[in-house]
Enzyme design. Structure first.
Site, PDB file in Angstrom:
ATOM      1  N   GLN A   1      11.200 -11.300   8.309  1.00 28.98           N
ATOM      2  CA  GLN A   1       9.956 -10.723   8.846  1.00 28.98           C
ATOM      3  C   GLN A   1       9.882 -11.027  10.343  1.00 28.98           C
ATOM      4  OE1 GLN A   1       6.417 -11.559   6.005  1.00 28.98           O
ATOM      5  NE2 GLN A   1       7.902 -13.185   5.642  1.00 28.98           N
ATOM      6  N   ASN A   2      10.750 -11.900  10.792  1.00 32.66           N
ATOM      7  CA  ASN A   2      10.684 -12.356  12.179  1.00 32.66           C
ATOM      8  C   ASN A   2      11.253 -11.306  13.127  1.00 32.66           C
ATOM      9  OD1 ASN A   2       9.699 -14.660  11.052  1.00 32.66           O
ATOM     10  ND2 ASN A   2      11.644 -15.789  11.178  1.00 32.66           N
ATOM     11  N   CYS A  43       7.678   5.795  30.066  1.00 30.66           N
ATOM     12  CA  CYS A  43       8.940   6.521  29.795  1.00 30.66           C
ATOM     13  C   CYS A  43       9.025   7.704  30.748  1.00 30.66           C
ATOM     14  CB  CYS A  43       8.884   7.004  28.346  1.00 30.66           C
ATOM     15  SG  CYS A  43      10.192   8.109  27.873  1.00 30.66           S
ATOM     16  N   GLU A 102       4.353 -26.052   3.350  1.00 36.54           N
ATOM     17  CA  GLU A 102       3.214 -26.284   2.443  1.00 36.54           C
ATOM     18  C   GLU A 102       3.273 -25.275   1.302  1.00 36.54           C
ATOM     19  OE1 GLU A 102       0.223 -25.677   5.371  1.00 36.54           O
ATOM     20  OE2 GLU A 102       0.865 -23.610   5.696  1.00 36.54           O
ATOM     21  N   HIS A 132      10.302  -6.174  10.347  1.00 36.43           N
ATOM     22  CA  HIS A 132       9.209  -5.931  11.294  1.00 36.43           C
ATOM     23  C   HIS A 132       9.698  -5.647  12.706  1.00 36.43           C
ATOM     24  CE1 HIS A 132       6.482  -8.447   8.403  1.00 36.43           C
ATOM     25  NE2 HIS A 132       6.682  -7.227   7.968  1.00 36.43           N
ATOM     26  N   ASN A 174       9.269 -24.309   2.059  1.00 34.79           N
ATOM     27  CA  ASN A 174       8.138 -24.108   2.964  1.00 34.79           C
ATOM     28  C   ASN A 174       7.461 -25.437   3.237  1.00 34.79           C
ATOM     29  OD1 ASN A 174       6.877 -21.709   4.274  1.00 34.79           O
ATOM     30  ND2 ASN A 174       5.041 -22.660   3.421  1.00 34.79           N
TER      31      ASN A 174
HETATM   32  C1  BV8 Z   1       1.439  -1.647   6.071  1.00 37.19           C
HETATM   33  C2  BV8 Z   1       5.396  -7.974  13.737  1.00 37.19           C
HETATM   34  C3  BV8 Z   1       0.560   0.344   5.377  1.00 37.19           C
HETATM   35  C4  BV8 Z   1       4.584  -7.879  14.970  1.00 37.19           C
HETATM   36  C5  BV8 Z   1       3.950  -8.444  11.815  1.00 37.19           C
HETATM   37  C6  BV8 Z   1      -5.109  -6.378   2.208  1.00 37.19           C
HETATM   38  C7  BV8 Z   1      -4.306  -6.793   1.160  1.00 37.19           C
HETATM   39  C8  BV8 Z   1      -2.941  -6.602   1.187  1.00 37.19           C
HETATM   40  C9  BV8 Z   1      -2.340  -5.978   2.274  1.00 37.19           C
HETATM   41  C10 BV8 Z   1      -3.148  -5.585   3.312  1.00 37.19           C
HETATM   42  C11 BV8 Z   1      -4.513  -5.770   3.294  1.00 37.19           C
HETATM   43  N1  BV8 Z   1      -5.010  -5.290   4.448  1.00 37.19           N
HETATM   44  C12 BV8 Z   1      -4.012  -4.799   5.186  1.00 37.19           C
HETATM   45  C13 BV8 Z   1      -2.875  -4.960   4.499  1.00 37.19           C
HETATM   46  C14 BV8 Z   1      -1.543  -4.563   4.905  1.00 37.19           C
HETATM   47  C15 BV8 Z   1      -1.012  -5.544   5.931  1.00 37.19           C
HETATM   48  C16 BV8 Z   1      -1.049  -6.946   5.388  1.00 37.19           C
HETATM   49  O1  BV8 Z   1      -0.259  -7.299   4.535  1.00 37.19           O
HETATM   50  N2  BV8 Z   1      -2.005  -7.721   5.900  1.00 37.19           N
HETATM   51  C17 BV8 Z   1      -2.122  -9.089   5.432  1.00 37.19           C
HETATM   52  C18 BV8 Z   1      -2.391 -10.015   6.619  1.00 37.19           C
HETATM   53  C19 BV8 Z   1      -3.245  -9.148   4.401  1.00 37.19           C
HETATM   54  N3  BV8 Z   1       0.353  -5.136   6.116  1.00 37.19           N
HETATM   55  C20 BV8 Z   1       0.622  -4.203   7.036  1.00 37.19           C
HETATM   56  O2  BV8 Z   1      -0.213  -3.721   7.774  1.00 37.19           O
HETATM   57  C21 BV8 Z   1       2.048  -3.722   7.051  1.00 37.19           C
HETATM   58  N4  BV8 Z   1       2.034  -2.288   7.046  1.00 37.19           N
HETATM   59  O3  BV8 Z   1       0.966  -2.171   5.102  1.00 37.19           O
HETATM   60  O4  BV8 Z   1       1.378  -0.322   6.301  1.00 37.19           O
HETATM   61  C22 BV8 Z   1       0.804   1.758   5.490  1.00 37.19           C
HETATM   62  C23 BV8 Z   1       1.049   2.453   4.330  1.00 37.19           C
HETATM   63  C24 BV8 Z   1       1.233   3.789   4.407  1.00 37.19           C
HETATM   64  C25 BV8 Z   1       1.182   4.436   5.637  1.00 37.19           C
HETATM   65  C26 BV8 Z   1       0.952   3.716   6.819  1.00 37.19           C
HETATM   66  C27 BV8 Z   1       0.764   2.363   6.746  1.00 37.19           C
HETATM   67  C28 BV8 Z   1       2.751  -4.170   8.333  1.00 37.19           C
HETATM   68  C29 BV8 Z   1       2.870  -5.672   8.328  1.00 37.19           C
HETATM   69  C30 BV8 Z   1       3.733  -6.108   9.510  1.00 37.19           C
HETATM   70  C31 BV8 Z   1       2.842  -6.638  10.603  1.00 37.19           C
HETATM   71  N5  BV8 Z   1       3.688  -7.193  11.668  1.00 37.19           N
HETATM   72  N6  BV8 Z   1       4.722  -8.889  12.808  1.00 37.19           N
HETATM   73  C32 BV8 Z   1       4.620  -9.163  15.744  1.00 37.19           C
HETATM   74  O5  BV8 Z   1       5.356 -10.112  15.381  1.00 37.19           O
HETATM   75  O6  BV8 Z   1       3.910  -9.208  16.755  1.00 37.19           O
HETATM   76  S1  BV8 Z   1       3.336  -9.527  10.702  1.00 37.19           S
HETATM   77  C33 BV8 Z   1       3.619 -11.142  11.104  1.00 37.19           C
HETATM   78  O7  BV8 Z   1       3.270 -11.855   9.925  1.00 37.19           O
HETATM   79  C34 BV8 Z   1       5.054 -11.553  11.373  1.00 37.19           C
HETATM   80  O8  BV8 Z   1       6.012 -10.550  11.136  1.00 37.19           O
HETATM   81  C35 BV8 Z   1       5.259 -12.664  10.365  1.00 37.19           C
HETATM   82  O9  BV8 Z   1       6.549 -12.864  10.042  1.00 37.19           O
HETATM   83  C36 BV8 Z   1       4.476 -12.109   9.266  1.00 37.19           C
HETATM   84  C37 BV8 Z   1       4.231 -12.954   8.088  1.00 37.19           C
HETATM   85  O10 BV8 Z   1       3.801 -14.191   8.517  1.00 37.19           O
HETATM   86  P1  BV8 Z   1       4.793 -15.414   8.178  1.00 37.19           P
HETATM   87  O11 BV8 Z   1       6.147 -15.076   8.688  1.00 37.19           O
HETATM   88  O12 BV8 Z   1       4.665 -15.771   6.751  1.00 37.19           O
HETATM   89  O13 BV8 Z   1       4.225 -16.509   9.120  1.00 37.19           O
HETATM   90  P2  BV8 Z   1       2.990 -17.455   8.814  1.00 37.19           P
HETATM   91  O14 BV8 Z   1       2.626 -18.142  10.085  1.00 37.19           O
HETATM   92  O15 BV8 Z   1       1.951 -16.694   8.054  1.00 37.19           O
HETATM   93  O16 BV8 Z   1       3.579 -18.545   7.795  1.00 37.19           O
HETATM   94  C38 BV8 Z   1       4.562 -19.447   8.233  1.00 37.19           C
HETATM   95  C39 BV8 Z   1       4.817 -20.383   7.074  1.00 37.19           C
HETATM   96  O17 BV8 Z   1       5.855 -21.263   7.473  1.00 37.19           O
HETATM   97  C40 BV8 Z   1       3.607 -21.241   6.745  1.00 37.19           C
HETATM   98  O18 BV8 Z   1       3.394 -21.190   5.341  1.00 37.19           O
HETATM   99  C41 BV8 Z   1       4.003 -22.648   7.184  1.00 37.19           C
HETATM  100  O19 BV8 Z   1       3.544 -23.630   6.305  1.00 37.19           O
HETATM  101  C42 BV8 Z   1       5.504 -22.583   7.112  1.00 37.19           C
HETATM  102  N7  BV8 Z   1       6.205 -23.460   8.045  1.00 37.19           N
HETATM  103  C43 BV8 Z   1       5.805 -23.871   9.269  1.00 37.19           C
HETATM  104  N8  BV8 Z   1       6.762 -24.667   9.808  1.00 37.19           N
HETATM  105  C44 BV8 Z   1       7.775 -24.736   8.904  1.00 37.19           C
HETATM  106  C45 BV8 Z   1       7.427 -23.974   7.781  1.00 37.19           C
HETATM  107  N9  BV8 Z   1       8.217 -23.855   6.706  1.00 37.19           N
HETATM  108  C46 BV8 Z   1       9.393 -24.510   6.733  1.00 37.19           C
HETATM  109  N10 BV8 Z   1       9.804 -25.264   7.778  1.00 37.19           N
HETATM  110  C47 BV8 Z   1       9.023 -25.399   8.871  1.00 37.19           C
HETATM  111  N11 BV8 Z   1       9.445 -26.161   9.888  1.00 37.19           N
HETATM  112 ZN    ZN Z   2       9.247   9.116  26.120  1.00 39.93          ZN
END
Ligand code: BV8
Ligand code: ZN
Length: 244
Positions: free
Chosen positions: A99-100, A146, A213, A117, A211
């Site tokens: 996802q990164n 562009c 947590e 992503h 993870n």
């Molecule tokens: C789509 C790119 C639809 C940009 C990102 C309600 C319910 C369900 C879904 C939805 C909803 N409302 C909206 C939605 C859909 C939405 C979604 O899921 N929202 C969530 C928040 C509820 N999804 C979307 O919008 C997706 N598109 O659904 O389109 C559609 C359908 C038809 C037609 C048109 C459209 C698009 C989602 C992509 C968004 N882009 N990033 C950018 O980076 O700027 S998301 C962003 O979050 C990153 O990509 C990231 O990777 C991703 C997920 O987060 P995580 O990677 O899990 O990171 P997080 O910080 O949350 O967690 C880190 C974990 O690591 C923690 O648990 C922590 O404890 C742990 N950790 C920390 N340190 C360590 C560790 N683990 C191990 N070792 C360590 N050292």
């Molecule tokens: Zn263009």
């Protein structure tokens, strides 16, 4: 450490699929999204990682990505990234889905990384969809334009946007056909990426979570390793290396 059951799965003929999230890059110094140092602490996703936010405030969104790009250009992969690159060479079938957008898996040597992503180093025109590598952007305008006059944006998937069809379809297919699925460093809340471990589990895969947590996925996992990916993954990779 790895249980006797996990050890039976770590055989080269097993099909492995891995999903990583921001947590795997945390030890490289890249802030996660929802953690303590989370990027979202200072900003809110709806303010920045959406197309509407970009259209209503292109300069703010562009500068946020420039800030993240600069930060990412100064960091290196950590032992978790390197372990996955090593594991890829061991298994006959090993696929890495991330996802990164930071490109650290590729920097660590992982091949054919599936970027669900997009990639923060790439940009595209919102009008003609032309792609631009970072270095091609010389104009001082924020955001650059562009030749067709369209605004240039980061080539990442924003909330509410579709994921690249090829990437998500391939990821679905691999998740439904693997023997073991690793979910590493993700809070498992962003869909459709978060559905991949569920698909794998449903298809009978052995589900392992690594993870810091517990997450919404933990209750479903066959094994949960709580701790830093940078410490846990080398142990798992090390176990494989010692086997042969
Ligand atoms: C789509 C790119 C639809 C940009 C990102 C309600 C319910 C369900 C879904 C939805 C909803 N409302 C909206 C939605 C859909 C939405 C979604 O899921 N929202 C969530 C928040 C509820 N999804 C979307 O919008 C997706 N598109 O659904 O389109 C559609 C359908 C038809 C037609 C048109 C459209 C698009 C989602 C992509 C968004 N882009 N990033 C950018 O980076 O700027 S998301 C962003 O979050 C990153 O990509 C990231 O990777 C991703 C997920 O987060 P995580 O990677 O899990 O990171 P997080 O910080 O949350 O967690 C880190 C974990 O690591 C923690 O648990 C922590 O404890 C742990 N950790 C920390 N340190 C360590 C560790 N683990 C191990 N070792 C360590 N050292
Ligand atoms: Zn263009």
């Amino acid at each position: 450490m790895a249980s006797e059951v996990l050890k039976t799965f770590l055989k080269k003929d097993k099909r492995v699929a891995v999903l990583t999230g921001a947590g795997i890059s945390a030890e490289s110094g890249v802030p996660t999204f929802r953690g303590e140092d989370g990027l979202w602490k200072k900003f809110k996703p709806e303010e920045l990682a959406t197309f509407d936010a970009f259209i209503s405030n292109p300069q703010l969104v562009w500068e946020w990505y420039e800030y993240r790009r600069k930060l990412i250009s100064e960091v290196k992969p950590n032992p978790a990234h390197y372990s996955l690159a090593e594991m890829q060479g061991y298994f006959e079938s090993f696929h890495l889905i991330t996802q990164n957008v930071d490109g650290l898996h590729q920097k660590a040597g992982s091949k054919e990384v599936i970027e669900l992503h997009g990639n923060i180093k790439r940009n595209k025109c919102i009008s003609c969809d032309k792609r631009f590598e970072e270095i091609e952007l010389t104009s001082k305008e924020m955001p650059p334009k562009c030749r067709c006059g369209g605004l240039i944006r980061p080539d990442v998937v924003w909330f509410g946007e579709m994921l690249p069809a090829e990437a998500i379809n391939k990821a679905h297919e691999l998740s439904s056909k693997c023997d073991i699925f690793f979910s590493i460093g993700t809070s498992a809340v962003v869909y459709p990426a978060a559905s991949l471990p569920l698909i794998a589990k449903k298809a009978g895969a052995y589900l392992v979570e690594v993870n810091l947590e517990r997450t919404e996925l933990s209750h479903l996992a066959d094994e949960v390793f709580l701790g830093k990916a940078g410490e846990i993954m080398p142990e798992i990779a090390g176990f494989i290396k010692d086997k042969d």
